[in-house]
Design a protein around this motif. Sequence first.
Motif, PDB file in Angstrom:
ATOM      1  N   UNK A 147       0.845  -1.177   0.000  1.00 50.57           N
ATOM      2  CA  UNK A 147       0.000   0.000   0.000  1.00 50.57           C
ATOM      3  C   UNK A 147       0.885   1.233   0.000  1.00 50.57           C
ATOM      4  N   UNK A 148       0.527   2.170  -0.756  1.00 47.53           N
ATOM      5  CA  UNK A 148       1.311   3.392  -0.871  1.00 47.53           C
ATOM      6  C   UNK A 148       1.129   4.258   0.370  1.00 47.53           C
ATOM      7  N   UNK A 149       2.133   5.064   0.644  1.00 47.23           N
ATOM      8  CA  UNK A 149       2.099   5.950   1.804  1.00 47.23           C
ATOM      9  C   UNK A 149       1.100   7.077   1.608  1.00 47.23           C
ATOM     10  N   UNK A 150       0.871   7.481   0.412  1.00 49.41           N
ATOM     11  CA  UNK A 150      -0.068   8.553   0.096  1.00 49.41           C
ATOM     12  C   UNK A 150      -0.111   8.740  -1.405  1.00 49.41           C
ATOM     13  N   UNK A 151      -1.173   9.312  -1.888  1.00 47.10           N
ATOM     14  CA  UNK A 151      -1.263   9.538  -3.326  1.00 47.10           C
ATOM     15  C   UNK A 151      -1.061  11.017  -3.618  1.00 47.10           C
ATOM     16  N   UNK A 152      -0.721  11.326  -4.838  1.00 47.84           N
ATOM     17  CA  UNK A 152      -0.411  12.709  -5.188  1.00 47.84           C
ATOM     18  C   UNK A 152      -1.643  13.509  -5.560  1.00 47.84           C
ATOM     19  N   UNK A 153      -2.782  12.842  -5.766  1.00 48.49           N
ATOM     20  CA  UNK A 153      -3.990  13.532  -6.194  1.00 48.49           C
ATOM     21  C   UNK A 153      -4.995  13.761  -5.067  1.00 48.49           C
ATOM     22  N   UNK A 154      -4.772  13.135  -3.947  1.00 48.68           N
ATOM     23  CA  UNK A 154      -5.725  13.201  -2.837  1.00 48.68           C
ATOM     24  C   UNK A 154      -5.465  14.445  -1.994  1.00 48.68           C
ATOM     25  N   UNK A 155      -6.519  15.181  -1.677  1.00 49.48           N
ATOM     26  CA  UNK A 155      -6.378  16.381  -0.853  1.00 49.48           C
ATOM     27  C   UNK A 155      -5.892  16.076   0.553  1.00 49.48           C
ATOM     28  N   UNK A 156      -6.325  14.953   1.098  1.00 43.62           N
ATOM     29  CA  UNK A 156      -5.898  14.572   2.442  1.00 43.62           C
ATOM     30  C   UNK A 156      -4.429  14.178   2.462  1.00 43.62           C
ATOM     31  N   UNK A 157      -3.990  13.432   1.477  1.00 42.80           N
ATOM     32  CA  UNK A 157      -2.602  12.973   1.428  1.00 42.80           C
ATOM     33  C   UNK A 157      -1.633  14.122   1.169  1.00 42.80           C
ATOM     34  N   UNK A 158      -2.053  15.144   0.457  1.00 39.81           N
ATOM     35  CA  UNK A 158      -1.134  16.222   0.100  1.00 39.81           C
ATOM     36  C   UNK A 158      -1.138  17.363   1.116  1.00 39.81           C
ATOM     37  N   UNK A 159      -1.953  17.254   2.167  1.00 37.66           N
ATOM     38  CA  UNK A 159      -1.935  18.277   3.206  1.00 37.66           C
ATOM     39  C   UNK A 159      -0.619  18.234   3.956  1.00 37.66           C
ATOM     40  N   UNK A 160      -0.250  19.360   4.511  1.00 37.27           N
ATOM     41  CA  UNK A 160       0.979  19.416   5.290  1.00 37.27           C
ATOM     42  C   UNK A 160       0.801  18.646   6.593  1.00 37.27           C
ATOM     43  N   UNK A 161       1.909  18.346   7.261  1.00 36.61           N
ATOM     44  CA  UNK A 161       1.874  17.644   8.537  1.00 36.61           C
ATOM     45  C   UNK A 161       1.093  18.460   9.564  1.00 36.61           C
ATOM     46  N   UNK A 162       1.291  19.766   9.549  1.00 34.66           N
ATOM     47  CA  UNK A 162       0.577  20.636  10.474  1.00 34.66           C
ATOM     48  C   UNK A 162      -0.935  20.593  10.209  1.00 34.66           C
TER      49      UNK A 162
END
Length: 61
Positions: free
Chosen positions: A1-16
């Motif tokens: 499973x990937x750590x995150x996708x590049x198109x998803x708004x949740x995955x591309x949010x900053x850590x903060x």
Amino acid sequence: MADGCRDCGTCTKSLLGRTGRKALYVVTFSWLIKPIFLRNCPQCGHVMRRHQRRGDGSFQD
């Protein structure tokens, strides 16, 4: 499973942003659920289990 996708708004949010969102969920959940499942003192509003009790189970005043 990937750590995150590049198109998803949740995955591309900053850590903060992700941490803030999780903290908001926890605070909202506890604020809504606490009065339902935990008994609170009618005088001070604190959780009843924090109040001092005598040996017979009655509350100390």
